[in-house]
Write a protein that holds these residues in place. Structure first.
Motif, PDB file in Angstrom:
ATOM      1  N   THR A 578      -3.562 -11.348   1.870  1.00  0.00           N
ATOM      2  CA  THR A 578      -2.262 -11.447   2.524  1.00  0.00           C
ATOM      3  C   THR A 578      -1.189 -11.492   1.445  1.00  0.00           C
ATOM      4  O   THR A 578      -1.432 -12.001   0.351  1.00  0.00           O
ATOM      5  CB  THR A 578      -2.170 -12.705   3.416  1.00  0.00           C
ATOM      6  OG1 THR A 578      -0.963 -12.652   4.185  1.00  0.00           O
ATOM      7  CG2 THR A 578      -2.177 -13.982   2.603  1.00  0.00           C
ATOM      8  N   PRO A 579      -0.016 -10.960   1.710  1.00  0.00           N
ATOM      9  CA  PRO A 579       1.066 -11.048   0.726  1.00  0.00           C
ATOM     10  C   PRO A 579       1.752 -12.408   0.779  1.00  0.00           C
ATOM     11  O   PRO A 579       1.811 -13.057   1.827  1.00  0.00           O
ATOM     12  CB  PRO A 579       2.023  -9.935   1.147  1.00  0.00           C
ATOM     13  CG  PRO A 579       1.812  -9.808   2.618  1.00  0.00           C
ATOM     14  CD  PRO A 579       0.359 -10.113   2.854  1.00  0.00           C
ATOM     15  N   LEU A 580       2.250 -12.842  -0.351  1.00  0.00           N
ATOM     16  CA  LEU A 580       3.078 -14.042  -0.449  1.00  0.00           C
ATOM     17  C   LEU A 580       4.471 -13.615  -0.888  1.00  0.00           C
ATOM     18  O   LEU A 580       4.646 -13.073  -1.969  1.00  0.00           O
ATOM     19  CB  LEU A 580       2.493 -15.031  -1.444  1.00  0.00           C
ATOM     20  CG  LEU A 580       3.389 -16.227  -1.800  1.00  0.00           C
ATOM     21  CD1 LEU A 580       3.622 -17.116  -0.590  1.00  0.00           C
ATOM     22  CD2 LEU A 580       2.788 -17.030  -2.959  1.00  0.00           C
ATOM     23  N   VAL A 581       5.450 -13.852  -0.014  1.00  0.00           N
ATOM     24  CA  VAL A 581       6.839 -13.525  -0.305  1.00  0.00           C
ATOM     25  C   VAL A 581       7.568 -14.813  -0.656  1.00  0.00           C
ATOM     26  O   VAL A 581       7.496 -15.799   0.097  1.00  0.00           O
ATOM     27  CB  VAL A 581       7.506 -12.839   0.895  1.00  0.00           C
ATOM     28  CG1 VAL A 581       8.975 -12.559   0.601  1.00  0.00           C
ATOM     29  CG2 VAL A 581       6.782 -11.554   1.249  1.00  0.00           C
ATOM     30  N   GLN A 582       8.257 -14.821  -1.801  1.00  0.00           N
ATOM     31  CA  GLN A 582       8.986 -16.009  -2.228  1.00  0.00           C
ATOM     32  C   GLN A 582      10.395 -15.624  -2.676  1.00  0.00           C
ATOM     33  O   GLN A 582      10.597 -14.586  -3.301  1.00  0.00           O
ATOM     34  CB  GLN A 582       8.269 -16.691  -3.400  1.00  0.00           C
ATOM     35  CG  GLN A 582       6.865 -17.176  -3.114  1.00  0.00           C
ATOM     36  CD  GLN A 582       6.315 -18.008  -4.263  1.00  0.00           C
ATOM     37  OE1 GLN A 582       6.342 -19.231  -4.209  1.00  0.00           O
ATOM     38  NE2 GLN A 582       5.830 -17.338  -5.290  1.00  0.00           N
ATOM     39  N   VAL A 583      11.339 -16.484  -2.346  1.00  0.00           N
ATOM     40  CA  VAL A 583      12.701 -16.304  -2.830  1.00  0.00           C
ATOM     41  C   VAL A 583      13.306 -17.687  -3.026  1.00  0.00           C
ATOM     42  O   VAL A 583      13.149 -18.575  -2.184  1.00  0.00           O
ATOM     43  CB  VAL A 583      13.549 -15.446  -1.861  1.00  0.00           C
ATOM     44  CG1 VAL A 583      13.631 -16.077  -0.488  1.00  0.00           C
ATOM     45  CG2 VAL A 583      14.945 -15.215  -2.431  1.00  0.00           C
ATOM     46  N   THR A 584      13.954 -17.890  -4.155  1.00  0.00           N
ATOM     47  CA  THR A 584      14.564 -19.176  -4.486  1.00  0.00           C
ATOM     48  C   THR A 584      16.078 -19.045  -4.442  1.00  0.00           C
ATOM     49  O   THR A 584      16.654 -18.140  -5.038  1.00  0.00           O
ATOM     50  CB  THR A 584      14.116 -19.649  -5.879  1.00  0.00           C
ATOM     51  OG1 THR A 584      12.699 -19.786  -5.901  1.00  0.00           O
ATOM     52  CG2 THR A 584      14.746 -20.989  -6.230  1.00  0.00           C
ATOM     53  N   SER A 585      16.709 -19.971  -3.725  1.00  0.00           N
ATOM     54  CA  SER A 585      18.166 -19.995  -3.606  1.00  0.00           C
ATOM     55  C   SER A 585      18.701 -21.177  -4.393  1.00  0.00           C
ATOM     56  O   SER A 585      18.164 -22.282  -4.307  1.00  0.00           O
ATOM     57  CB  SER A 585      18.569 -20.115  -2.132  1.00  0.00           C
ATOM     58  OG  SER A 585      19.974 -20.198  -1.991  1.00  0.00           O
ATOM     59  N   GLY A 586      19.766 -20.942  -5.163  1.00  0.00           N
ATOM     60  CA  GLY A 586      20.310 -22.023  -5.956  1.00  0.00           C
ATOM     61  C   GLY A 586      21.803 -21.942  -6.192  1.00  0.00           C
ATOM     62  O   GLY A 586      22.345 -22.683  -7.004  1.00  0.00           O
ATOM     63  N   SER A 587      22.491 -21.059  -5.462  1.00  0.00           N
ATOM     64  CA  SER A 587      23.933 -20.911  -5.658  1.00  0.00           C
ATOM     65  C   SER A 587      24.693 -21.686  -4.589  1.00  0.00           C
ATOM     66  O   SER A 587      24.119 -22.200  -3.636  1.00  0.00           O
ATOM     67  CB  SER A 587      24.315 -19.435  -5.606  1.00  0.00           C
ATOM     68  OG  SER A 587      24.023 -18.902  -4.336  1.00  0.00           O
ATOM     69  N   ASP A 588      25.999 -21.762  -4.757  1.00  0.00           N
ATOM     70  CA  ASP A 588      26.819 -22.442  -3.755  1.00  0.00           C
ATOM     71  C   ASP A 588      26.883 -21.649  -2.459  1.00  0.00           C
ATOM     72  O   ASP A 588      27.084 -22.214  -1.382  1.00  0.00           O
ATOM     73  CB  ASP A 588      28.234 -22.653  -4.288  1.00  0.00           C
ATOM     74  CG  ASP A 588      28.283 -23.645  -5.437  1.00  0.00           C
ATOM     75  OD1 ASP A 588      27.370 -24.493  -5.521  1.00  0.00           O
ATOM     76  OD2 ASP A 588      29.221 -23.564  -6.251  1.00  0.00           O
ATOM     77  N   ILE A 589      26.720 -20.342  -2.562  1.00  0.00           N
ATOM     78  CA  ILE A 589      26.823 -19.460  -1.400  1.00  0.00           C
ATOM     79  C   ILE A 589      25.439 -19.229  -0.816  1.00  0.00           C
ATOM     80  O   ILE A 589      24.494 -18.955  -1.549  1.00  0.00           O
ATOM     81  CB  ILE A 589      27.445 -18.110  -1.807  1.00  0.00           C
ATOM     82  CG1 ILE A 589      28.808 -18.323  -2.466  1.00  0.00           C
ATOM     83  CG2 ILE A 589      27.573 -17.184  -0.597  1.00  0.00           C
ATOM     84  CD1 ILE A 589      29.380 -17.074  -3.084  1.00  0.00           C
ATOM     85  N   PRO A 590      25.271 -19.342   0.494  1.00  0.00           N
ATOM     86  CA  PRO A 590      23.961 -19.046   1.098  1.00  0.00           C
ATOM     87  C   PRO A 590      23.649 -17.557   0.987  1.00  0.00           C
ATOM     88  O   PRO A 590      24.502 -16.714   1.258  1.00  0.00           O
ATOM     89  CB  PRO A 590      24.134 -19.480   2.550  1.00  0.00           C
ATOM     90  CG  PRO A 590      25.595 -19.392   2.813  1.00  0.00           C
ATOM     91  CD  PRO A 590      26.273 -19.743   1.515  1.00  0.00           C
ATOM     92  N   ILE A 591      22.413 -17.234   0.589  1.00  0.00           N
ATOM     93  CA  ILE A 591      22.082 -15.816   0.406  1.00  0.00           C
ATOM     94  C   ILE A 591      21.626 -15.171   1.704  1.00  0.00           C
ATOM     95  O   ILE A 591      21.644 -13.950   1.820  1.00  0.00           O
ATOM     96  CB  ILE A 591      21.032 -15.620  -0.701  1.00  0.00           C
ATOM     97  CG1 ILE A 591      19.718 -16.322  -0.346  1.00  0.00           C
ATOM     98  CG2 ILE A 591      21.552 -16.120  -2.020  1.00  0.00           C
ATOM     99  CD1 ILE A 591      18.638 -16.105  -1.394  1.00  0.00           C
ATOM    100  N   ASP A 592      21.214 -15.944   2.687  1.00  0.00           N
ATOM    101  CA  ASP A 592      20.943 -15.449   4.042  1.00  0.00           C
ATOM    102  C   ASP A 592      20.053 -14.208   4.060  1.00  0.00           C
ATOM    103  O   ASP A 592      20.304 -13.254   4.802  1.00  0.00           O
ATOM    104  CB  ASP A 592      22.255 -15.145   4.767  1.00  0.00           C
ATOM    105  CG  ASP A 592      23.014 -16.407   5.146  1.00  0.00           C
ATOM    106  OD1 ASP A 592      22.395 -17.486   5.142  1.00  0.00           O
ATOM    107  OD2 ASP A 592      24.221 -16.311   5.422  1.00  0.00           O
ATOM    108  N   VAL A 593      19.008 -14.208   3.266  1.00  0.00           N
ATOM    109  CA  VAL A 593      18.107 -13.059   3.249  1.00  0.00           C
ATOM    110  C   VAL A 593      17.098 -13.195   4.387  1.00  0.00           C
ATOM    111  O   VAL A 593      16.576 -14.274   4.658  1.00  0.00           O
ATOM    112  CB  VAL A 593      17.395 -12.922   1.887  1.00  0.00           C
ATOM    113  CG1 VAL A 593      16.515 -14.138   1.594  1.00  0.00           C
ATOM    114  CG2 VAL A 593      16.589 -11.640   1.832  1.00  0.00           C
ATOM    115  N   GLU A 594      16.847 -12.079   5.066  1.00  0.00           N
ATOM    116  CA  GLU A 594      15.869 -12.027   6.145  1.00  0.00           C
ATOM    117  C   GLU A 594      14.711 -11.128   5.724  1.00  0.00           C
ATOM    118  O   GLU A 594      14.923 -10.043   5.195  1.00  0.00           O
ATOM    119  CB  GLU A 594      16.484 -11.455   7.419  1.00  0.00           C
ATOM    120  CG  GLU A 594      17.688 -12.218   7.945  1.00  0.00           C
ATOM    121  CD  GLU A 594      18.362 -11.471   9.076  1.00  0.00           C
ATOM    122  OE1 GLU A 594      17.809 -11.460  10.190  1.00  0.00           O
ATOM    123  OE2 GLU A 594      19.424 -10.874   8.823  1.00  0.00           O
ATOM    124  N   VAL A 595      13.498 -11.577   5.974  1.00  0.00           N
ATOM    125  CA  VAL A 595      12.315 -10.766   5.693  1.00  0.00           C
ATOM    126  C   VAL A 595      11.891 -10.072   6.981  1.00  0.00           C
ATOM    127  O   VAL A 595      11.717 -10.718   8.029  1.00  0.00           O
ATOM    128  CB  VAL A 595      11.170 -11.628   5.138  1.00  0.00           C
ATOM    129  CG1 VAL A 595       9.888 -10.802   5.002  1.00  0.00           C
ATOM    130  CG2 VAL A 595      11.565 -12.213   3.789  1.00  0.00           C
TER     131      VAL A 595
END
Length: 609
Positions: A578-595
């Protein structure tokens, strides 16, 4: 031995919008309905994609921050709206905070605990009050402006003129002519005229134009007799009751009901009143398992004798019994009937339940149980009917280590159901979320919530160090990064005896930022050991799709969401993958990424013989 060269095969793993699933056979997961996930962490399971959650920020600090925030309460009467937060000894107004890093002063203090149960109530005169009890201190009432302690004595208001000196709260106020006297609880007005609020007036009434004096100072002329403001609570029968014995409050059929702490007694007031004569309802003979009453609520069924919804009164014990009554007056033989007693499993706290439409869903040791299911099922077979059934193993593990003090909440504006066990003394806190429309579950990390609340369409929780945190805002957790992880259920691609060798993987996403690209790697053979998280994605206005104008990147602005796909090389081998998708957010602005989905190519080895 080198594997035989084959033509690469394709595979697609759709975003697991179905839910985080921990109660399925690993090797033969159920494929009915939307796809599920082995890991769904810090992603919101939407109906069409999985959306990375937003961050959190400090909203307020209570006092010196030495005590946990244990309760959040709201008051709403038109435009007069307040958010209150409580520690073990005080209540704070956190509606508007100038500097969240500076400790606030309490609006009322000196309490024995902060386990407040609260209910907003409109009286027959149209006034709206917030009624709070904690089983240790006098009832507290907020009238939209001031907090009042309520015992068995009435609070009256007396207007005055020609004041000299200063009246002292707590001193005795006496009428020179009438001889009326009572205890001063509040003085409103700093000039020659104003209003004195007096508790327990005896020997009255006060008389117009008589001189009134305070034992600690102050003198004025009374405008007339005192007028009732807040009525104390007294026993309507021979059984005594004090407001510091009331531990839980709820409203049903325009009537306030209270649970007496550590007992099987319910007290109730007259219709549309927050004070007066309280009568007792004994439940000792109605719940065979005993224990104590924990909470109560109105509960609506789908049918009644007159058609339409039938509102009933449900009262829950610490032993997991629910006594249900119909009617509007417990004092009347024909206006109050016992409907039944049902078993649900031991409840996990007085705040461990939500309303779902007219139904009640209660967090118990056997799951998140709709009360409507307990009516027709024995407790032994209730678990499969639990809303939490997809995460049953996770739920069971949590109840073994944290068996009480859970908080549950519905965030209506986001259609989000939240279940938060108390933060453990060590290890990561649990913060489960469920999509109220689809029933899909996920988990959020880093949010150690001691209590939950919503206000003005925003979500808040309290922490152990006196902070009120606003959740789901910004792109970091109070400046710290967080990582979203998606791992769909393992798949053998209908060939469990043949090894798979992934080659390339493509993650398809949707979002407003060009550089918010998740990383992808492969997991094999039901492993739960995840690799290191990627570095944080840092975004700014220049990385917005189709624009570099700062105004288009501000919080709440409409932003273009573009679909993007990114191929990358992957490796490894295994029989199930199975794939593992990871994304780390650390800025003041929400990155709002959808998979949206993950596509990959892989080689298939021959079957081992």
């Amino acid at each position: 031995m080198a594997r035989k060269q084959t033509t690469a095969r394709p595979a697609t793993f759709a975003a697991p919008t179905g839910r985080r699933v921990s109660n399925t056979n690993l090797a033969a997961p159920t494929r009915d309905g939307p796809p599920g996930a082995f890991v769904l962490r810090n992603f919101w399971p939407g109906a069409d994609t999985c959306l990375l959650r937003r961050g959190s920020k400090r909203h307020a600090t209570l006092g010196d921050g030495s005590l946990p925030v244990v309760k959040l309460m709201t008051y709403a009467n038109g435009n007069n709206q307040h958010l209150f937060a409580a520690t073990a000894d005080a209540i704070y107004d956190v509606t508007t905070v100038a500097d969240p890093m500076v400790g606030l002063s309490p609006v009322v203090s000196g309490f024995a605990n902060g386990a407040w149960s609260w209910e907003q109530m409109m009286t027959s005169g149209g006034d709206v009050f917030l009624v709070c009890v904690n089983g240790a201190d006098d009832m507290q009432i907020f009238d939209g402006t001031h907090w009042w302690g309520i015992d068995d004595k009435n609070i009256d208001k007396l207007t005055f003129n020609t004041k000299t000196g200063t009246f002292i709260v707590g001193a005795t106020l006496t009428g020179a002519t009438s001889g009326a006297h009572g205890t001063i609880v509040r003085v409103v007005g700093s000039g020659a005229t104003g209003t004195i609020y007096v508790r327990g007036v005896t020997g009255g009434p006060f008389q117009a134009a008589e001189t009134i004096t305070g034992a600690g100072g102050g003198s004025a002329k009374a405008d007339g007799a005192e007028q009732p403001y807040l009525i104390g609570i007294t026993a309507g029968g021979t059984t005594p009751i004090a407001t510091d014995q009331l531990a839980y409050v709820w409203s049903y059929q325009k009537r306030l009901f209270f649970i007496q702490k550590d007992s099987l007694k319910v007290w109730y007031l007259p219709i549309d009143q927050i004070g007066g004569a309280a009568n007792v309802l004994q439940l000792g003979g109605e719940v065979p398992l005993g224990g104590a009453l924990l909470f109560g609520s109105a509960w609506s069924l789908e049918s009644s004798g007159s058609g339409g919804l039938s509102e009933q009164c449900a009262i829950v014990t610490t032993k997991g019994e629910v006594a249900v009554y119909a009617g509007n007056n417990p004092a009347g033989a024909t206006s109050w009937q016992k409907v039944g007693t049902y078993r649900i499993g031991d409840p996990l706290g007085a705040d461990a339940w939500i309303k779902a439409g007219g139904d009640l869903v209660i967090a118990t040791t056997i799951g998140f149980i709709p009360l409507s299911q307990a009516v027709n099922r024995d407790m032994a077979v209730l678990a499969p009917a639990a809303v939490s059934y997809p995460i049953e193993p996770d739920w069971s593990r949590a109840t073994m280590s944290m068996a009480f003090g859970w908080s549950c909440l519905t965030w209506t504006e986001r259609q989000m159901v939240i279940v938060a066990p108390p933060p453990p003394s060590s290890g990561d806190p649990i913060f489960w979320v469920a999509n109220a429309r689809t029933g899909a579950w996920g988990e959020y990390t880093n949010w150690a919530a001691h209590c939950l609340g919503t206000f003005g369409g925003r979500l808040f929780f309290g922490t152990s160090d006196g902070q009120v945190i606003e959740a789901n805002t910004g792109g970091s957790d109070q400046g710290a990064p967080y990582t979203g992880q998606i791992m769909p259920l393992y798949d053998t691609r209908r060939s469990s005896a043949a090894k798979k060798y992934p080659l390339q993987a493509k993650v398809t996403t949707r979002g407003p930022y060009k550089q918010a690209r998740p990383s992808v790697s492969m997991m094999f053979d039901y492993s739960e050991k995840l690799p290191a998280v990627p570095s944080a994605v840092m975004v700014d206005a220049a990385t917005l799709w189709g624009t570099a104008v700062w105004g288009d990147a501000t919080w709440g602005a409409d932003r273009v969401r573009e679909v993007a796909s990114h191929w990358s090389s992957v490796g490894g081998e295994g029989y199930a993958m199975t794939p593992l998708v990871q994304v780390t957010s650390g800025s003041d602005i929400p990155i709002d990424v959808e998979v949206i989905q993950v596509d990959l190519t892989y080689d298939l080895a021959g079957i081992v013989t």
